[in-house]
Design a protein around this motif. Structure first.
Motif, PDB file in Angstrom:
ATOM      1  N   ALA A  53       0.821  -1.208   0.000  1.00  0.00           N
ATOM      2  CA  ALA A  53       0.000   0.000   0.000  1.00  0.00           C
ATOM      3  C   ALA A  53       0.856   1.260   0.000  1.00  0.00           C
ATOM      4  O   ALA A  53       0.591   2.218  -0.748  1.00  0.00           O
ATOM      5  CB  ALA A  53      -0.935  -0.008   1.204  1.00  0.00           C
ATOM      6  N   ILE A  54       1.900   1.288   0.827  1.00  0.00           N
ATOM      7  CA  ILE A  54       2.741   2.494   0.911  1.00  0.00           C
ATOM      8  C   ILE A  54       3.603   2.647  -0.323  1.00  0.00           C
ATOM      9  O   ILE A  54       3.777   3.748  -0.857  1.00  0.00           O
ATOM     10  CB  ILE A  54       3.615   2.443   2.188  1.00  0.00           C
ATOM     11  N   ARG A  55       4.138   1.556  -0.817  1.00  0.00           N
ATOM     12  CA  ARG A  55       5.029   1.652  -1.985  1.00  0.00           C
ATOM     13  C   ARG A  55       4.292   2.017  -3.269  1.00  0.00           C
ATOM     14  O   ARG A  55       4.851   2.649  -4.156  1.00  0.00           O
ATOM     15  CB  ARG A  55       5.775   0.328  -2.168  1.00  0.00           C
ATOM     16  N   THR A  56       3.051   1.605  -3.375  1.00  0.00           N
ATOM     17  CA  THR A  56       2.300   1.868  -4.612  1.00  0.00           C
ATOM     18  C   THR A  56       1.329   3.041  -4.487  1.00  0.00           C
ATOM     19  O   THR A  56       0.850   3.553  -5.498  1.00  0.00           O
ATOM     20  CB  THR A  56       1.496   0.625  -5.031  1.00  0.00           C
ATOM     21  N   GLY A  57       0.995   3.411  -3.231  1.00  0.00           N
ATOM     22  CA  GLY A  57       0.017   4.477  -3.045  1.00  0.00           C
ATOM     23  C   GLY A  57      -1.406   4.025  -3.269  1.00  0.00           C
ATOM     24  O   GLY A  57      -2.317   4.833  -3.364  1.00  0.00           O
ATOM     25  N   ARG A  58      -1.593   2.713  -3.316  1.00  0.00           N
ATOM     26  CA  ARG A  58      -2.931   2.145  -3.536  1.00  0.00           C
ATOM     27  C   ARG A  58      -3.432   1.461  -2.259  1.00  0.00           C
ATOM     28  O   ARG A  58      -2.646   1.230  -1.339  1.00  0.00           O
ATOM     29  CB  ARG A  58      -2.889   1.130  -4.684  1.00  0.00           C
ATOM     30  N   PRO A  59      -4.735   1.110  -2.217  1.00  0.00           N
ATOM     31  CA  PRO A  59      -5.252   0.403  -1.027  1.00  0.00           C
ATOM     32  C   PRO A  59      -4.579  -0.954  -0.836  1.00  0.00           C
ATOM     33  O   PRO A  59      -3.943  -1.493  -1.750  1.00  0.00           O
ATOM     34  CB  PRO A  59      -6.752   0.232  -1.343  1.00  0.00           C
ATOM     35  N   VAL A  60      -4.739  -1.503   0.364  1.00  0.00           N
ATOM     36  CA  VAL A  60      -4.219  -2.841   0.656  1.00  0.00           C
ATOM     37  C   VAL A  60      -4.820  -3.826  -0.357  1.00  0.00           C
ATOM     38  O   VAL A  60      -6.023  -3.770  -0.650  1.00  0.00           O
ATOM     39  CB  VAL A  60      -4.600  -3.265   2.090  1.00  0.00           C
ATOM     40  N   PRO A  61      -4.021  -4.703  -0.933  1.00  0.00           N
ATOM     41  CA  PRO A  61      -4.539  -5.650  -1.940  1.00  0.00           C
ATOM     42  C   PRO A  61      -5.756  -6.424  -1.445  1.00  0.00           C
ATOM     43  O   PRO A  61      -5.787  -6.874  -0.295  1.00  0.00           O
ATOM     44  CB  PRO A  61      -3.347  -6.581  -2.187  1.00  0.00           C
ATOM     45  N   GLU A  62      -6.752  -6.584  -2.309  1.00  0.00           N
ATOM     46  CA  GLU A  62      -7.988  -7.277  -1.931  1.00  0.00           C
ATOM     47  C   GLU A  62      -7.723  -8.721  -1.527  1.00  0.00           C
ATOM     48  O   GLU A  62      -8.403  -9.269  -0.659  1.00  0.00           O
ATOM     49  CB  GLU A  62      -8.982  -7.251  -3.103  1.00  0.00           C
ATOM     50  N   ARG A  63      -6.717  -9.332  -2.134  1.00  0.00           N
ATOM     51  CA  ARG A  63      -6.402 -10.723  -1.791  1.00  0.00           C
ATOM     52  C   ARG A  63      -6.019 -10.856  -0.323  1.00  0.00           C
ATOM     53  O   ARG A  63      -6.434 -11.791   0.368  1.00  0.00           O
ATOM     54  CB  ARG A  63      -5.269 -11.234  -2.675  1.00  0.00           C
TER      55      ARG A  63
END
Length: 409
Positions: A53-63
Protein backbone atom coordinates in the motif's frame (compact mmCIF):
# COMPACT_ATOMS: atom_id res chain seq x y z
CA UNK A 1 4.16 8.76 1.44
CA UNK A 2 4.77 6.65 -1.67
CA UNK A 3 8.02 4.73 -2.02
CA UNK A 4 9.04 3.28 -5.36
CA UNK A 5 12.40 1.73 -4.48
CA UNK A 6 11.97 -1.86 -5.65
CA UNK A 7 15.66 -2.72 -5.69
CA UNK A 8 15.22 -4.98 -2.67
CA UNK A 9 12.39 -7.49 -2.34
CA UNK A 10 12.15 -8.83 1.24
CA UNK A 11 11.56 -12.49 2.07
CA UNK A 12 7.99 -12.11 3.35
CA UNK A 13 7.62 -15.80 4.23
CA UNK A 14 10.72 -15.86 6.43
CA UNK A 15 9.81 -12.58 8.12
CA UNK A 16 6.24 -13.75 8.81
CA UNK A 17 7.45 -17.02 10.30
CA UNK A 18 9.88 -15.10 12.51
CA UNK A 19 7.03 -12.90 13.80
CA UNK A 20 4.98 -15.94 14.87
CA UNK A 21 8.04 -17.65 16.37
CA UNK A 22 8.57 -14.58 18.57
CA UNK A 23 5.15 -14.94 20.19
CA UNK A 24 5.13 -15.79 23.87
CA UNK A 25 5.09 -19.56 24.31
CA UNK A 26 1.85 -19.31 26.30
CA UNK A 27 0.12 -17.70 23.31
CA UNK A 28 0.80 -20.59 20.95
CA UNK A 29 1.09 -23.49 23.37
CA UNK A 30 -1.10 -26.37 22.24
CA UNK A 31 -1.93 -24.81 18.87
CA UNK A 32 -1.78 -27.22 15.96
CA UNK A 33 0.31 -26.79 12.86
CA UNK A 34 -2.72 -25.60 10.86
CA UNK A 35 -3.38 -22.76 13.32
CA UNK A 36 0.25 -21.68 13.36
CA UNK A 37 0.20 -21.75 9.56
CA UNK A 38 -2.83 -19.44 9.62
CA UNK A 39 -1.02 -17.08 12.01
CA UNK A 40 1.96 -16.94 9.66
CA UNK A 41 -0.42 -16.02 6.84
CA UNK A 42 -1.98 -13.29 9.02
CA UNK A 43 1.47 -11.85 9.71
CA UNK A 44 2.28 -11.92 6.02
CA UNK A 45 -0.99 -10.19 5.10
CA UNK A 46 -0.17 -7.34 7.51
CA UNK A 47 3.46 -7.18 6.43
CA UNK A 48 2.97 -7.45 2.69
CA UNK A 49 -0.30 -5.51 2.67
CA UNK A 50 1.12 -2.39 4.34
CA UNK A 51 4.34 -2.52 2.31
CA UNK A 52 2.43 -2.78 -0.97
CA UNK A 53 0.00 0.00 0.00
CA UNK A 54 2.74 2.49 0.91
CA UNK A 55 5.03 1.65 -1.99
CA UNK A 56 2.30 1.87 -4.61
CA UNK A 57 0.02 4.48 -3.04
CA UNK A 58 -2.93 2.15 -3.54
CA UNK A 59 -5.25 0.40 -1.03
CA UNK A 60 -4.22 -2.84 0.66
CA UNK A 61 -4.54 -5.65 -1.94
CA UNK A 62 -7.99 -7.28 -1.93
CA UNK A 63 -6.40 -10.72 -1.79
CA UNK A 64 -4.81 -9.93 1.57
CA UNK A 65 -8.11 -8.59 2.95
CA UNK A 66 -10.02 -11.68 1.77
CA UNK A 67 -7.46 -14.05 3.30
CA UNK A 68 -7.65 -12.22 6.61
CA UNK A 69 -11.45 -12.51 6.66
CA UNK A 70 -11.30 -16.23 5.92
CA UNK A 71 -8.71 -16.94 8.60
CA UNK A 72 -10.53 -14.78 11.18
CA UNK A 73 -13.73 -16.77 10.58
CA UNK A 74 -11.81 -20.04 10.89
CA UNK A 75 -10.24 -18.94 14.18
CA UNK A 76 -13.61 -17.86 15.53
CA UNK A 77 -14.91 -21.33 14.70
CA UNK A 78 -11.98 -22.78 16.67
CA UNK A 79 -12.84 -20.45 19.58
CA UNK A 80 -9.42 -18.83 19.55
CA UNK A 81 -9.16 -15.32 21.09
CA UNK A 82 -9.43 -12.42 18.67
CA UNK A 83 -6.58 -10.71 20.54
CA UNK A 84 -4.20 -13.35 19.17
CA UNK A 85 -4.95 -12.70 15.51
CA UNK A 86 -4.91 -8.93 16.15
CA UNK A 87 -1.52 -9.12 17.83
CA UNK A 88 -0.01 -11.06 14.94
CA UNK A 89 -1.57 -8.76 12.33
CA UNK A 90 -0.24 -5.61 14.06
CA UNK A 91 3.20 -7.22 14.40
CA UNK A 92 3.14 -7.81 10.64
CA UNK A 93 2.11 -4.21 10.00
CA UNK A 94 4.90 -2.98 12.26
CA UNK A 95 7.45 -5.12 10.41
CA UNK A 96 6.13 -3.78 7.12
CA UNK A 97 6.52 -0.22 8.34
CA UNK A 98 10.12 -0.96 9.36
CA UNK A 99 10.82 -2.16 5.82
CA UNK A 100 9.33 1.00 4.34
CA UNK A 101 11.25 3.24 6.79
CA UNK A 102 14.46 1.50 5.77
CA UNK A 103 13.91 2.77 2.21
CA UNK A 104 13.93 6.42 3.38
CA UNK A 105 17.00 8.62 3.70
CA UNK A 106 19.06 8.12 6.85
CA UNK A 107 18.34 11.68 8.03
CA UNK A 108 14.58 11.09 8.42
CA UNK A 109 14.50 7.32 8.90
CA UNK A 110 14.56 7.30 12.71
CA UNK A 111 11.88 9.97 12.99
CA UNK A 112 9.60 8.11 10.57
CA UNK A 113 10.17 4.84 12.38
CA UNK A 114 9.47 6.34 15.82
CA UNK A 115 6.28 8.11 14.73
CA UNK A 116 5.10 5.03 12.82
CA UNK A 117 5.73 2.74 15.78
CA UNK A 118 3.72 5.04 18.04
CA UNK A 119 0.88 5.16 15.52
CA UNK A 120 0.77 1.38 15.22
CA UNK A 121 0.90 0.92 19.00
CA UNK A 122 -1.95 3.41 19.54
CA UNK A 123 -4.02 1.82 16.78
CA UNK A 124 -3.53 -1.63 18.28
CA UNK A 125 -4.55 -0.53 21.78
CA UNK A 126 -7.60 1.43 20.62
CA UNK A 127 -8.88 -1.17 18.14
CA UNK A 128 -8.40 -3.93 20.73
CA UNK A 129 -10.43 -1.96 23.28
CA UNK A 130 -13.25 -1.34 20.79
CA UNK A 131 -13.36 -4.97 19.66
CA UNK A 132 -13.19 -6.31 23.21
CA UNK A 133 -16.20 -4.25 24.26
CA UNK A 134 -18.15 -4.88 21.06
CA UNK A 135 -17.53 -8.64 20.93
CA UNK A 136 -18.34 -9.03 24.61
CA UNK A 137 -21.68 -7.31 24.19
CA UNK A 138 -22.51 -9.24 21.01
CA UNK A 139 -21.78 -12.52 22.78
CA UNK A 140 -24.02 -11.55 25.68
CA UNK A 141 -26.82 -10.46 23.35
CA UNK A 142 -26.46 -13.58 21.21
CA UNK A 143 -26.59 -15.78 24.29
CA UNK A 144 -29.72 -14.05 25.59
CA UNK A 145 -31.43 -14.25 22.22
CA UNK A 146 -30.55 -17.91 21.80
CA UNK A 147 -31.93 -18.76 25.23
CA UNK A 148 -35.12 -16.82 24.41
CA UNK A 149 -35.49 -18.57 21.05
CA UNK A 150 -34.94 -21.99 22.61
CA UNK A 151 -37.44 -21.23 25.38
CA UNK A 152 -40.09 -20.25 22.83
CA UNK A 153 -39.33 -23.23 20.60
CA UNK A 154 -39.57 -25.60 23.56
CA UNK A 155 -42.88 -24.04 24.63
CA UNK A 156 -44.36 -24.27 21.12
CA UNK A 157 -43.24 -27.87 20.67
CA UNK A 158 -44.72 -28.80 24.04
CA UNK A 159 -47.96 -26.93 23.33
CA UNK A 160 -47.32 -24.60 26.28
CA UNK A 161 -46.72 -21.25 24.60
CA UNK A 162 -49.10 -19.43 26.96
CA UNK A 163 -49.28 -15.60 27.15
CA UNK A 164 -47.12 -15.57 30.29
CA UNK A 165 -44.26 -17.38 28.58
CA UNK A 166 -44.50 -15.21 25.48
CA UNK A 167 -44.57 -12.00 27.56
CA UNK A 168 -41.59 -13.12 29.63
CA UNK A 169 -39.59 -13.75 26.45
CA UNK A 170 -40.63 -10.39 24.98
CA UNK A 171 -41.38 -12.01 21.64
CA UNK A 172 -44.15 -12.02 19.07
CA UNK A 173 -45.43 -15.34 17.81
CA UNK A 174 -46.84 -16.20 14.40
CA UNK A 175 -50.29 -17.76 13.98
CA UNK A 176 -48.79 -20.65 11.98
CA UNK A 177 -45.40 -22.18 11.27
CA UNK A 178 -43.53 -24.43 8.92
CA UNK A 179 -42.39 -27.24 11.21
CA UNK A 180 -39.11 -28.68 9.92
CA UNK A 181 -37.53 -31.87 11.28
CA UNK A 182 -33.78 -31.86 10.64
CA UNK A 183 -31.10 -34.54 10.81
CA UNK A 184 -27.48 -33.34 10.79
CA UNK A 185 -25.15 -35.96 9.38
CA UNK A 186 -21.57 -36.31 10.60
CA UNK A 187 -18.90 -33.90 9.42
CA UNK A 188 -15.99 -35.80 7.78
CA UNK A 189 -13.68 -34.72 10.61
CA UNK A 190 -15.94 -36.44 13.14
CA UNK A 191 -14.50 -39.73 11.87
CA UNK A 192 -10.90 -38.51 12.09
CA UNK A 193 -9.24 -40.39 14.96
CA UNK A 194 -6.76 -37.53 15.43
CA UNK A 195 -9.54 -35.08 16.35
CA UNK A 196 -12.08 -34.87 19.15
CA UNK A 197 -15.33 -35.80 17.39
CA UNK A 198 -17.40 -34.01 20.04
CA UNK A 199 -15.60 -30.72 19.42
CA UNK A 200 -16.00 -31.10 15.65
CA UNK A 201 -19.72 -31.84 16.08
CA UNK A 202 -20.24 -28.80 18.32
CA UNK A 203 -18.52 -26.57 15.77
CA UNK A 204 -20.80 -27.98 13.08
CA UNK A 205 -23.83 -27.13 15.22
CA UNK A 206 -22.59 -23.58 15.85
CA UNK A 207 -22.17 -22.99 12.13
CA UNK A 208 -25.72 -24.19 11.51
CA UNK A 209 -27.05 -21.92 14.28
CA UNK A 210 -25.07 -18.99 12.87
CA UNK A 211 -26.61 -19.58 9.44
CA UNK A 212 -30.10 -19.67 10.98
CA UNK A 213 -29.30 -16.35 12.68
CA UNK A 214 -28.93 -14.71 9.26
CA UNK A 215 -32.70 -15.16 8.78
CA UNK A 216 -33.36 -12.86 11.77
CA UNK A 217 -36.15 -10.86 10.17
CA UNK A 218 -38.17 -14.05 9.75
CA UNK A 219 -37.98 -14.85 13.49
CA UNK A 220 -36.89 -18.46 12.92
CA UNK A 221 -36.92 -20.58 16.09
CA UNK A 222 -34.96 -23.77 16.57
CA UNK A 223 -34.18 -26.49 19.05
CA UNK A 224 -31.12 -28.34 17.78
CA UNK A 225 -28.44 -30.73 18.95
CA UNK A 226 -25.36 -31.97 17.09
CA UNK A 227 -27.58 -34.66 15.49
CA UNK A 228 -30.46 -32.39 14.48
CA UNK A 229 -33.78 -31.29 15.91
CA UNK A 230 -36.66 -29.01 14.96
CA UNK A 231 -36.85 -25.62 13.23
CA UNK A 232 -39.95 -23.42 13.28
CA UNK A 233 -40.38 -20.86 10.50
CA UNK A 234 -43.32 -18.40 10.55
CA UNK A 235 -45.52 -18.80 7.46
CA UNK A 236 -46.71 -15.18 7.44
CA UNK A 237 -43.82 -13.77 5.42
CA UNK A 238 -44.53 -13.67 1.70
CA UNK A 239 -40.92 -14.53 0.89
CA UNK A 240 -41.13 -17.83 2.74
CA UNK A 241 -42.22 -20.40 0.20
CA UNK A 242 -41.37 -24.03 -0.33
CA UNK A 243 -38.48 -22.92 -2.54
CA UNK A 244 -37.22 -20.73 0.32
CA UNK A 245 -37.24 -23.76 2.61
CA UNK A 246 -35.35 -25.83 0.04
CA UNK A 247 -32.76 -23.07 -0.17
CA UNK A 248 -32.57 -22.84 3.64
CA UNK A 249 -31.75 -26.54 3.93
CA UNK A 250 -29.11 -26.17 1.20
CA UNK A 251 -27.55 -23.25 3.10
CA UNK A 252 -27.53 -25.25 6.33
CA UNK A 253 -25.82 -28.10 4.49
CA UNK A 254 -23.10 -25.76 3.23
CA UNK A 255 -22.66 -24.26 6.70
CA UNK A 256 -22.48 -27.68 8.35
CA UNK A 257 -20.20 -29.09 5.63
CA UNK A 258 -22.17 -32.27 6.28
CA UNK A 259 -25.35 -33.97 4.97
CA UNK A 260 -28.59 -32.35 6.15
CA UNK A 261 -31.84 -34.25 5.70
CA UNK A 262 -35.17 -32.57 6.48
CA UNK A 263 -38.93 -32.97 6.21
CA UNK A 264 -41.58 -30.33 6.82
CA UNK A 265 -45.24 -29.47 7.13
CA UNK A 266 -47.25 -26.31 7.79
CA UNK A 267 -49.19 -26.13 11.03
CA UNK A 268 -51.31 -23.70 13.06
CA UNK A 269 -49.51 -22.64 16.21
CA UNK A 270 -51.78 -24.67 18.47
CA UNK A 271 -51.18 -27.87 16.48
CA UNK A 272 -47.39 -27.76 16.44
CA UNK A 273 -46.79 -30.75 18.81
CA UNK A 274 -48.60 -33.36 16.65
CA UNK A 275 -47.17 -31.74 13.50
CA UNK A 276 -43.66 -32.10 14.94
CA UNK A 277 -44.30 -35.76 15.75
CA UNK A 278 -45.47 -36.33 12.19
CA UNK A 279 -42.51 -34.63 10.46
CA UNK A 280 -40.04 -36.47 12.68
CA UNK A 281 -41.72 -39.73 11.70
CA UNK A 282 -41.30 -38.70 8.08
CA UNK A 283 -37.67 -37.79 8.71
CA UNK A 284 -37.05 -41.14 10.36
CA UNK A 285 -38.62 -42.82 7.34
CA UNK A 286 -36.52 -40.80 4.88
CA UNK A 287 -33.36 -41.82 6.74
CA UNK A 288 -34.31 -45.49 6.99
CA UNK A 289 -35.13 -45.62 3.28
CA UNK A 290 -31.93 -43.75 2.40
CA UNK A 291 -33.68 -40.97 0.49
CA UNK A 292 -30.54 -38.85 0.75
CA UNK A 293 -29.91 -35.31 2.02
CA UNK A 294 -32.12 -32.34 1.20
CA UNK A 295 -35.71 -31.33 1.94
CA UNK A 296 -38.31 -34.08 1.49
CA UNK A 297 -42.01 -33.28 1.07
CA UNK A 298 -44.83 -35.27 2.61
CA UNK A 299 -46.04 -36.27 -0.84
CA UNK A 300 -42.60 -37.78 -1.53
CA UNK A 301 -43.11 -40.17 1.40
CA UNK A 302 -46.90 -40.40 1.65
CA UNK A 303 -47.09 -43.96 0.32
CA UNK A 304 -44.43 -45.29 2.68
CA UNK A 305 -45.86 -43.28 5.57
CA UNK A 306 -49.23 -44.97 5.20
CA UNK A 307 -47.62 -48.40 4.99
CA UNK A 308 -45.98 -48.08 8.42
CA UNK A 309 -49.01 -46.83 10.36
CA UNK A 310 -49.89 -49.22 13.20
CA UNK A 311 -52.79 -51.56 12.58
CA UNK A 312 -53.72 -54.92 11.07
CA UNK A 313 -52.66 -53.80 7.58
CA UNK A 314 -49.13 -53.06 8.77
CA UNK A 315 -48.90 -56.39 10.58
CA UNK A 316 -50.15 -58.23 7.49
CA UNK A 317 -47.58 -56.53 5.24
CA UNK A 318 -44.77 -57.41 7.63
CA UNK A 319 -45.87 -61.04 7.75
CA UNK A 320 -45.66 -61.48 3.96
CA UNK A 321 -41.88 -61.92 4.09
CA UNK A 322 -41.76 -64.03 7.24
CA UNK A 323 -41.21 -67.25 5.24
CA UNK A 324 -37.97 -65.76 3.83
CA UNK A 325 -36.39 -65.12 7.24
CA UNK A 326 -35.07 -68.66 7.42
CA UNK A 327 -33.12 -67.98 4.21
CA UNK A 328 -31.60 -64.46 4.60
CA UNK A 329 -29.99 -64.65 1.18
CA UNK A 330 -33.46 -64.49 -0.37
CA UNK A 331 -34.31 -61.24 1.43
CA UNK A 332 -31.06 -59.69 0.21
CA UNK A 333 -31.78 -60.88 -3.31
CA UNK A 334 -35.28 -59.39 -3.22
CA UNK A 335 -34.00 -56.01 -1.98
CA UNK A 336 -31.28 -55.94 -4.61
CA UNK A 337 -33.71 -56.99 -7.34
CA UNK A 338 -35.99 -54.03 -6.63
CA UNK A 339 -33.05 -51.62 -6.40
CA UNK A 340 -32.01 -52.90 -9.84
CA UNK A 341 -35.45 -51.93 -11.16
CA UNK A 342 -36.56 -55.57 -11.46
CA UNK A 343 -33.77 -56.59 -13.87
CA UNK A 344 -31.93 -59.85 -13.39
CA UNK A 345 -28.55 -58.99 -14.96
CA UNK A 346 -27.90 -55.87 -12.80
CA UNK A 347 -29.12 -57.84 -9.78
CA UNK A 348 -26.62 -60.62 -10.53
CA UNK A 349 -23.76 -58.10 -10.90
CA UNK A 350 -24.60 -56.43 -7.57
CA UNK A 351 -24.78 -59.78 -5.78
CA UNK A 352 -21.78 -61.29 -7.56
CA UNK A 353 -23.69 -64.32 -8.80
CA UNK A 354 -24.95 -65.59 -12.14
CA UNK A 355 -28.28 -64.56 -13.66
CA UNK A 356 -29.34 -68.21 -13.39
CA UNK A 357 -28.78 -68.06 -9.63
CA UNK A 358 -30.92 -64.91 -9.44
CA UNK A 359 -33.66 -66.63 -11.44
CA UNK A 360 -33.63 -69.65 -9.10
CA UNK A 361 -33.83 -67.40 -6.04
CA UNK A 362 -36.78 -65.45 -7.47
CA UNK A 363 -38.60 -68.73 -8.11
CA UNK A 364 -37.87 -69.79 -4.53
CA UNK A 365 -39.25 -66.47 -3.21
CA UNK A 366 -42.45 -67.04 -5.18
CA UNK A 367 -42.74 -70.58 -3.78
CA UNK A 368 -42.34 -69.44 -0.15
CA UNK A 369 -44.49 -66.28 -0.24
CA UNK A 370 -46.98 -67.11 -2.95
CA UNK A 371 -46.02 -63.84 -4.67
CA UNK A 372 -43.98 -63.66 -7.88
CA UNK A 373 -41.45 -60.74 -7.87
CA UNK A 374 -41.67 -60.62 -11.68
CA UNK A 375 -45.43 -60.06 -11.59
CA UNK A 376 -46.37 -56.35 -11.37
CA UNK A 377 -49.15 -56.77 -8.80
CA UNK A 378 -47.23 -59.25 -6.66
CA UNK A 379 -44.11 -57.07 -6.82
CA UNK A 380 -46.12 -54.15 -5.33
CA UNK A 381 -47.02 -56.25 -2.29
CA UNK A 382 -43.46 -57.48 -1.91
CA UNK A 383 -42.09 -53.92 -2.11
CA UNK A 384 -44.61 -52.75 0.47
CA UNK A 385 -43.69 -55.60 2.77
CA UNK A 386 -40.01 -54.69 2.49
CA UNK A 387 -40.82 -51.11 3.53
CA UNK A 388 -42.79 -52.35 6.54
CA UNK A 389 -39.99 -54.73 7.51
CA UNK A 390 -37.34 -52.08 7.07
CA UNK A 391 -39.17 -49.74 9.45
CA UNK A 392 -39.61 -52.51 12.01
CA UNK A 393 -36.16 -54.08 11.77
CA UNK A 394 -33.91 -51.03 11.97
CA UNK A 395 -33.52 -48.71 15.00
CA UNK A 396 -34.75 -45.14 14.90
CA UNK A 397 -32.59 -42.53 13.19
CA UNK A 398 -30.37 -45.08 11.51
CA UNK A 399 -27.59 -43.60 9.44
CA UNK A 400 -28.44 -43.41 5.73
CA UNK A 401 -27.24 -46.32 3.69
CA UNK A 402 -28.56 -49.30 5.63
CA UNK A 403 -31.93 -49.47 3.91
CA UNK A 404 -33.24 -48.60 0.51
CA UNK A 405 -36.13 -46.84 -1.16
CA UNK A 406 -38.46 -49.52 -2.40
CA UNK A 407 -41.92 -48.13 -3.07
CA UNK A 408 -42.75 -46.37 -6.29
CA UNK A 409 -46.12 -44.73 -6.68
Amino acid sequence: MTVTNDSFEPNYSALSRKIVNRLESASVEGLGGAVQGDLITVARCGLEGLTAAIRTGRPVPERAVARLETIAARMADRELPIALIQHVMHAGIKAGFELVAADRPQSVRQEIYTDGARLIQATQELSTAVLRGYVGEVRAMTGDRRVTAQTLASALLAGKADPTTVHRCGAELSSSYFVIAVALGPHPDENDARLDSRVVARRKLRRVQAELATTGECRVLSLLSVDGGTILVPTEFAAITEEWLVDLVARLMRAAAAPVTATFTASPRGRIPPAADRVHQLLDLALRLDRGPGLHRFEDLAHEYQLIQPGPGYQHLRAILDPLRTEPGLLDTLRTYFVAQGKRAPTARRLGVSTSAVRRRLIRIAELTGLDPENVTDAWYLRSSLVACTFADFPSRQAPGAALCLVES
